[in-house]
Write a protein that holds these residues in place. Structure first.
Motif, PDB file in Angstrom:
ATOM      1  N   GLY A 160       8.877  48.512  34.656  1.00 24.71           N
ATOM      2  CA  GLY A 160       9.166  47.103  34.857  1.00 24.71           C
ATOM      3  C   GLY A 160       8.932  46.620  36.272  1.00 24.71           C
ATOM      4  N   TYR A 161       8.467  47.494  37.157  1.00 22.36           N
ATOM      5  CA  TYR A 161       8.225  47.130  38.550  1.00 22.36           C
ATOM      6  C   TYR A 161       6.822  47.516  38.978  1.00 22.36           C
ATOM      7  N   THR A 162       6.317  46.830  39.991  1.00 22.49           N
ATOM      8  CA  THR A 162       5.058  47.187  40.625  1.00 22.49           C
ATOM      9  C   THR A 162       5.309  47.353  42.116  1.00 22.49           C
ATOM     10  N   ILE A 163       4.464  48.092  42.771  1.00 21.42           N
ATOM     11  CA  ILE A 163       4.586  48.286  44.216  1.00 21.42           C
ATOM     12  C   ILE A 163       3.933  47.095  44.903  1.00 21.42           C
ATOM     13  N   SER A 164       4.679  46.427  45.766  1.00 26.19           N
ATOM     14  CA  SER A 164       4.116  45.283  46.488  1.00 26.19           C
ATOM     15  C   SER A 164       3.601  45.689  47.860  1.00 26.19           C
ATOM     16  N   SER A 165       4.231  46.690  48.481  1.00 25.49           N
ATOM     17  CA  SER A 165       3.747  47.168  49.777  1.00 25.49           C
ATOM     18  C   SER A 165       4.363  48.522  50.101  1.00 25.49           C
ATOM     19  N   VAL A 166       3.691  49.237  50.974  1.00 24.09           N
ATOM     20  CA  VAL A 166       4.167  50.531  51.462  1.00 24.09           C
ATOM     21  C   VAL A 166       4.064  50.504  52.970  1.00 24.09           C
ATOM     22  N   SER A 167       5.108  50.975  53.639  1.00 23.52           N
ATOM     23  CA  SER A 167       5.052  51.056  55.094  1.00 23.52           C
ATOM     24  C   SER A 167       5.460  52.457  55.532  1.00 23.52           C
ATOM     25  N   VAL A 168       4.933  52.871  56.672  1.00 23.90           N
ATOM     26  CA  VAL A 168       5.247  54.167  57.251  1.00 23.90           C
ATOM     27  C   VAL A 168       5.649  53.919  58.695  1.00 23.90           C
ATOM     28  N   THR A 169       6.756  54.540  59.112  1.00 21.41           N
ATOM     29  CA  THR A 169       7.279  54.365  60.467  1.00 21.41           C
ATOM     30  C   THR A 169       7.584  55.727  61.067  1.00 21.41           C
ATOM     31  N   GLY A 170       7.239  55.909  62.335  1.00 20.32           N
ATOM     32  CA  GLY A 170       7.576  57.146  63.039  1.00 20.32           C
ATOM     33  C   GLY A 170       9.073  57.225  63.253  1.00 20.32           C
ATOM     34  N   ASN A 171       9.702  58.348  62.907  1.00 18.89           N
ATOM     35  CA  ASN A 171      11.149  58.487  63.024  1.00 18.89           C
ATOM     36  C   ASN A 171      11.626  58.487  64.470  1.00 18.89           C
ATOM     37  N   THR A 172      10.881  59.082  65.376  1.00 21.35           N
ATOM     38  CA  THR A 172      11.300  59.159  66.773  1.00 21.35           C
ATOM     39  C   THR A 172      10.935  57.903  67.538  1.00 21.35           C
ATOM     40  N   SER A 173       9.699  57.471  67.407  1.00 17.44           N
ATOM     41  CA  SER A 173       9.209  56.322  68.171  1.00 17.44           C
ATOM     42  C   SER A 173       9.601  54.986  67.566  1.00 17.44           C
ATOM     43  N   GLY A 174       9.794  54.952  66.240  1.00 18.44           N
ATOM     44  CA  GLY A 174      10.053  53.693  65.551  1.00 18.44           C
ATOM     45  C   GLY A 174       8.803  52.852  65.374  1.00 18.44           C
ATOM     46  N   ASN A 175       7.659  53.395  65.751  1.00 21.85           N
ATOM     47  CA  ASN A 175       6.400  52.658  65.659  1.00 21.85           C
ATOM     48  C   ASN A 175       5.877  52.632  64.232  1.00 21.85           C
ATOM     49  N   PRO A 176       5.354  51.471  63.811  1.00 20.12           N
ATOM     50  CA  PRO A 176       4.711  51.407  62.494  1.00 20.12           C
ATOM     51  C   PRO A 176       3.386  52.155  62.528  1.00 20.12           C
ATOM     52  N   ILE A 177       3.029  52.735  61.405  1.00 19.13           N
ATOM     53  CA  ILE A 177       1.784  53.498  61.284  1.00 19.13           C
ATOM     54  C   ILE A 177       0.933  52.798  60.227  1.00 19.13           C
ATOM     55  N   ALA A 178      -0.336  52.607  60.536  1.00 15.88           N
ATOM     56  CA  ALA A 178      -1.242  51.909  59.624  1.00 15.88           C
ATOM     57  C   ALA A 178      -1.355  52.667  58.308  1.00 15.88           C
ATOM     58  N   VAL A 179      -1.253  51.922  57.200  1.00 10.79           N
ATOM     59  CA  VAL A 179      -1.331  52.491  55.856  1.00 10.79           C
ATOM     60  C   VAL A 179      -2.461  51.806  55.106  1.00 10.79           C
ATOM     61  N   THR A 180      -3.263  52.586  54.392  1.00 11.64           N
ATOM     62  CA  THR A 180      -4.350  52.051  53.576  1.00 11.64           C
ATOM     63  C   THR A 180      -3.975  52.160  52.105  1.00 11.64           C
ATOM     64  N   ASP A 181      -4.067  51.043  51.392  1.00 11.03           N
ATOM     65  CA  ASP A 181      -3.862  51.030  49.935  1.00 11.03           C
ATOM     66  C   ASP A 181      -5.201  51.391  49.305  1.00 11.03           C
ATOM     67  N   ASN A 182      -5.265  52.519  48.625  1.00  8.49           N
ATOM     68  CA  ASN A 182      -6.506  52.995  48.032  1.00  8.49           C
ATOM     69  C   ASN A 182      -6.796  52.396  46.664  1.00  8.49           C
ATOM     70  N   ALA A 183      -5.938  51.475  46.203  1.00 15.05           N
ATOM     71  CA  ALA A 183      -6.108  50.757  44.933  1.00 15.05           C
ATOM     72  C   ALA A 183      -6.132  51.682  43.713  1.00 15.05           C
ATOM     73  N   MET A 220       9.010  64.231  55.942  1.00 15.87           N
ATOM     74  CA  MET A 220       8.892  62.864  55.521  1.00 15.87           C
ATOM     75  C   MET A 220      10.145  62.485  54.750  1.00 15.87           C
ATOM     76  N   THR A 221      10.602  61.293  54.999  1.00 17.11           N
ATOM     77  CA  THR A 221      11.707  60.747  54.209  1.00 17.11           C
ATOM     78  C   THR A 221      11.206  59.521  53.482  1.00 17.11           C
ATOM     79  N   TYR A 222      11.832  59.232  52.366  1.00 20.39           N
ATOM     80  CA  TYR A 222      11.410  58.080  51.579  1.00 20.39           C
ATOM     81  C   TYR A 222      12.597  57.155  51.382  1.00 20.39           C
ATOM     82  N   THR A 223      12.370  55.849  51.539  1.00 20.06           N
ATOM     83  CA  THR A 223      13.391  54.858  51.214  1.00 20.06           C
ATOM     84  C   THR A 223      12.792  53.872  50.228  1.00 20.06           C
ATOM     85  N   GLY A 224      13.524  53.522  49.239  1.00 24.25           N
ATOM     86  CA  GLY A 224      13.043  52.572  48.228  1.00 24.25           C
ATOM     87  C   GLY A 224      13.638  52.928  46.890  1.00 24.25           C
ATOM     88  N   GLY A 225      14.656  52.223  46.474  1.00 29.88           N
ATOM     89  CA  GLY A 225      15.421  52.592  45.294  1.00 29.88           C
ATOM     90  C   GLY A 225      14.758  52.353  43.957  1.00 29.88           C
TER      91      GLY A 225
END
Length: 82
Positions: free
Chosen positions: A31-54, A1-6
């Motif tokens: 001083g920041y909050t998370i507004s959204s998280v996304s997951v993408t397959g590295n090979t396919s480039g397809n988005p993967i459904a993510v559930t926010d567990n609150a 897994m790789t992570y992007t988000g500074g």
């Protein structure tokens, strides 16, 4: 897994077998909050459904490829008490 988000102080993500639920925790910088998280397959480039567990964790089903996890952040508005 790789992570992007500074604007993160960290990502907790275990190594996971394919087709199992994977929970990740993103910790935003002060001083920041998370507004959204996304997951993408590295090979396919397809988005993967993510559930926010609150509860600060997000889950997705690990595909049969490496993934990139991206976090989007908003600046927290200071609360002024009178």
């Amino acid at each position: 897994m790789t992570y992007t988000g500074g604007l993160s102080d960290g990502l907790a993500a275990p190594e996971t077998a394919i087709y199992t639920n994977t929970a990740v925790t993103l910790t935003p910088k002060s001083g920041y909050t998370i507004s959204s998280v996304s997951v993408t397959g590295n090979t396919s480039g397809n988005p993967i459904a993510v559930t926010d567990n609150a509860d600060g964790t997000y889950t997705f089903t690990m595909p049969a490829e490496a993934v990139t996890i991206s976090g989007n952040y908003d600046a927290r508005t200071p609360q002024v008490l009178w």
